[in-house]
Design a protein around this motif. Structure first.
Motif, PDB file in Angstrom:
ATOM      1  N   SER A 347       0.834  -1.202   0.000  1.00  0.00           N
ATOM      2  CA  SER A 347       0.000   0.000   0.000  1.00  0.00           C
ATOM      3  C   SER A 347       0.870   1.254   0.000  1.00  0.00           C
ATOM      4  O   SER A 347       0.537   2.257  -0.651  1.00  0.00           O
ATOM      5  N   HIS A 348       1.974   1.187   0.721  1.00  0.00           N
ATOM      6  CA  HIS A 348       2.900   2.327   0.730  1.00  0.00           C
ATOM      7  C   HIS A 348       3.502   2.538  -0.655  1.00  0.00           C
ATOM      8  O   HIS A 348       3.586   3.683  -1.131  1.00  0.00           O
ATOM      9  N   LEU A 349       3.893   1.442  -1.317  1.00  0.00           N
ATOM     10  CA  LEU A 349       4.426   1.558  -2.682  1.00  0.00           C
ATOM     11  C   LEU A 349       3.394   2.157  -3.626  1.00  0.00           C
ATOM     12  O   LEU A 349       3.741   2.894  -4.560  1.00  0.00           O
ATOM     13  N   ARG A 355      -4.270   3.029   3.860  1.00  0.00           N
ATOM     14  CA  ARG A 355      -4.316   1.574   3.806  1.00  0.00           C
ATOM     15  C   ARG A 355      -3.042   0.958   4.376  1.00  0.00           C
ATOM     16  O   ARG A 355      -3.091  -0.110   4.985  1.00  0.00           O
ATOM     17  N   ALA A 356      -1.915   1.626   4.183  1.00  0.00           N
ATOM     18  CA  ALA A 356      -0.667   1.127   4.761  1.00  0.00           C
ATOM     19  C   ALA A 356      -0.773   1.098   6.287  1.00  0.00           C
ATOM     20  O   ALA A 356      -0.441   0.092   6.931  1.00  0.00           O
ATOM     21  N   LEU A 357      -1.244   2.204   6.863  1.00  0.00           N
ATOM     22  CA  LEU A 357      -1.388   2.261   8.315  1.00  0.00           C
ATOM     23  C   LEU A 357      -2.395   1.229   8.806  1.00  0.00           C
ATOM     24  O   LEU A 357      -2.160   0.539   9.812  1.00  0.00           O
ATOM     25  N   SER A 358      -3.506   1.087   8.099  1.00  0.00           N
ATOM     26  CA  SER A 358      -4.529   0.111   8.491  1.00  0.00           C
ATOM     27  C   SER A 358      -3.945  -1.294   8.521  1.00  0.00           C
ATOM     28  O   SER A 358      -4.201  -2.072   9.445  1.00  0.00           O
ATOM     29  N   VAL A 377       8.392  -1.854   8.971  1.00  0.00           N
ATOM     30  CA  VAL A 377       7.284  -1.084   9.541  1.00  0.00           C
ATOM     31  C   VAL A 377       7.800   0.248  10.080  1.00  0.00           C
ATOM     32  O   VAL A 377       7.234   1.315   9.804  1.00  0.00           O
ATOM     33  N   PHE A 378       8.885   0.187  10.827  1.00  0.00           N
ATOM     34  CA  PHE A 378       9.446   1.404  11.415  1.00  0.00           C
ATOM     35  C   PHE A 378       9.827   2.409  10.322  1.00  0.00           C
ATOM     36  O   PHE A 378       9.516   3.603  10.416  1.00  0.00           O
ATOM     37  N   GLU A 379      10.479   1.925   9.271  1.00  0.00           N
ATOM     38  CA  GLU A 379      10.934   2.812   8.198  1.00  0.00           C
ATOM     39  C   GLU A 379       9.757   3.519   7.514  1.00  0.00           C
ATOM     40  O   GLU A 379       9.798   4.736   7.270  1.00  0.00           O
ATOM     41  N   ILE A 380       8.706   2.769   7.210  1.00  0.00           N
ATOM     42  CA  ILE A 380       7.563   3.365   6.517  1.00  0.00           C
ATOM     43  C   ILE A 380       6.817   4.330   7.422  1.00  0.00           C
ATOM     44  O   ILE A 380       6.410   5.424   6.994  1.00  0.00           O
ATOM     45  N   GLU A 382       8.015   6.039   9.905  1.00  0.00           N
ATOM     46  CA  GLU A 382       8.838   7.241  10.036  1.00  0.00           C
ATOM     47  C   GLU A 382       8.691   8.138   8.808  1.00  0.00           C
ATOM     48  O   GLU A 382       8.690   9.372   8.931  1.00  0.00           O
ATOM     49  N   TYR A 383       8.556   7.525   7.641  1.00  0.00           N
ATOM     50  CA  TYR A 383       8.353   8.293   6.415  1.00  0.00           C
ATOM     51  C   TYR A 383       6.985   8.992   6.441  1.00  0.00           C
ATOM     52  O   TYR A 383       6.853  10.149   6.018  1.00  0.00           O
ATOM     53  N   LEU A 384       5.968   8.291   6.944  1.00  0.00           N
ATOM     54  CA  LEU A 384       4.611   8.839   6.931  1.00  0.00           C
ATOM     55  C   LEU A 384       4.416   9.975   7.933  1.00  0.00           C
ATOM     56  O   LEU A 384       3.570  10.851   7.718  1.00  0.00           O
ATOM     57  N   LYS A 385       5.167   9.967   9.019  1.00  0.00           N
ATOM     58  CA  LYS A 385       4.943  10.950  10.083  1.00  0.00           C
ATOM     59  C   LYS A 385       4.943  12.399   9.578  1.00  0.00           C
ATOM     60  O   LYS A 385       3.993  13.144   9.844  1.00  0.00           O
ATOM     61  N   PRO A 386       5.949  12.832   8.824  1.00  0.00           N
ATOM     62  CA  PRO A 386       5.905  14.232   8.354  1.00  0.00           C
ATOM     63  C   PRO A 386       5.031  14.444   7.120  1.00  0.00           C
ATOM     64  O   PRO A 386       4.709  15.584   6.782  1.00  0.00           O
ATOM     65  N   GLU A 387       4.645  13.334   6.450  1.00  0.00           N
ATOM     66  CA  GLU A 387       3.886  13.456   5.214  1.00  0.00           C
ATOM     67  C   GLU A 387       2.372  13.491   5.438  1.00  0.00           C
ATOM     68  O   GLU A 387       1.633  14.093   4.668  1.00  0.00           O
TER      69      GLU A 387
END
Length: 414
Positions: A347-349, A355-358, A377-380, A382-387
């Motif tokens: 979902s992230h890709l 959906r990625a978070l879900s 999980v941690f990497e994605i 962390e990417y989503l936090k500021p986005e």
């Protein structure tokens, strides 16, 4: 008003305990048991670690009985399952020195009880179950004494039974390795895997030796020497006559499943396809289940196909494979949580953050101790936090607050 915990009471009765005998077994007052069962109080983390095995339940099953499941955030469906704070990772890391000591003294274990072979079989079966359910906190607390006892047992065992104790040790070392690998102690993991192979050879079970090669693959995921790891797995599979038994077929299939993921991660889609097709063919000979400590069958192959698609960056194929399908509930928690982790990655890709978070939240609900320090999980997240924006940003932040930065690089624990 406190709510009575009927499931906890039923578990105690099923385990053959009165309130008094259970209190004695875990070294608390009977009043504590009564308060827990009537919802007047909740056992501390240390008491939970003793209570779960006394009830023949995993740590996560106990938490469900106690009402300690992750809370939902009822705003949108993708917010369901946000995690609660937990000290599980601290428990595991705190136990690593004790696991090291148990491994260091395998030839000179401390004095203590040595139960019968049948009793130890039952204990090791419980150890394997905890590993499959990602119950790492309880497992890490129990393993040092289990290792000490098995080390004592094999040293005094008559020659005719040493093979059986070696077999039990192989399964127990695999559970110990699961902790070392999942929590980033890769040097310790490599050491454990070497001993696991030694005990597998001592068991004189060629299929168990094959399984040790499957576990050895973790070393190559960690070092990123993926083609070497794939060749080792392929060679181990070639030594197995998969038509001889269901266990042989399953062992052969698991080796090809892991080889497929290695090839995909190395960027060789054709090799990955060949390996997964081989696994798919042999899965037709096998009932989905646990074979020598590893889940294998048609559903497991499907989950690996999803992972392959993610590894080669084909988000569309990954989402197609996951669409409308969910792993069977009877499948081990670790394997089911991997499905949702890879669904989250896909979902992230595909640039679908909700959906990625879900998906990650669903993985957490199944096996929080597996997700908490998972590198991908941690990497994605962390990417989503500021986005992320608005309510999604709040949900991502809540989820991220309970993740722990991994100590090592990504591995693949299926």
């Amino acid at each position: 008003m406190a709510e009575r915990r009927d499931d906890l009471i039923a578990a105690r009765v099923a385990a053959g305990h009165t309130q008094e005998s259970l209190a004695e077994a875990i070294d608390v007052y009977p009043k504590s048991i009564r308060n827990w069962e009537h919802g007047n109080s909740t056992p501390t983390r240390d008491n939970q670690l003793r209570l779960a095995p006394a009830l023949n339940r995993t740590h996560q099953e106990l938490r469900l009985m106690l009402g300690l499941t992750p809370p939902a955030i009822p705003v949108h469906s993708w917010q369901i399952g946000a995690p609660e704070s937990s000290a599980a990772e601290g428990v595991v890391h705190a136990q690593i020195p004790y696991l090291r000591r148990a491994l260091d003294t395998r030839d000179v274990p401390p004095d203590g009880q040595t139960r019968t072979l049948n009793e130890l079989r039952s204990i090791v079966q419980s150890v394997v179950e905890r590993r499959l359910q990602s119950d790492y906190a309880t497992l890490s607390a129990e393993l040092p004494e289990v290792l000490h006892e098995l080390h004592r047992a094999i040293l005094i065992a008559p020659g005719s039974t040493k093979r059986q104790y070696a077999r039990l040790l192989a399964f127990t070392y695999r559970a110990t390795d699961a902790i070392a690998d999942k929590f980033g102690y890769y040097d310790l993991s490599a050491r454990i895997i070497q001993s696991l192979r030694e005990f597998s050879l001592q068991s004189e079970d060629s299929l168990l030796v094959g399984t040790s090669s499957y576990v050895r693959g973790e070393i190559f995921f960690a070092s990123e020497d993926l083609q070497a790891g794939r060749r080792i797995l392929e060679a181990a599979a070639n030594d197995i006559r998969f038509g001889e038994s269901e266990t042989a077929a399953a062992t052969y299939g698991t080796l090809h499943m892991r080889a497929a993921v290695m090839a995909a991660r190395a960027g060789n889609a054709l090799q990955a396809r060949d390996h997964i097709e081989e696994a798919q063919q042999v899965a037709r000979l096998v009932n989905e289940g646990i074979h020598l400590g590893t889940a294998f069958g048609a559903a497991s192959v499907r989950i690996h196909r999803l992972s392959l698609a993610v590894e080669i960056g084909d988000a569309g194929e990954a989402l197609r494979l996951a669409g409308g399908w969910r792993p069977p509930f009877a499948m081990p928690a670790e394997r089911r949580s991997h499905f949702y982790i890879d669904l989250g990655r896909a979902s992230h890709l595909a640039d679908q953050p909700e959906r990625a978070l879900s998906a990650f939240q669903k993985a957490w609900k199944i096996a929080p101790e597996h997700v908490r320090e998972h590198p991908q999980v941690f990497e994605i997240v962390e990417y989503l936090k500021p986005e992320a924006r608005g309510e999604l940003r709040d949900a991502v932040s809540d989820f991220a607050a309970n993740l722990v930065k991994p100590q090592g690089q990504s591995s693949f624990g299926l």
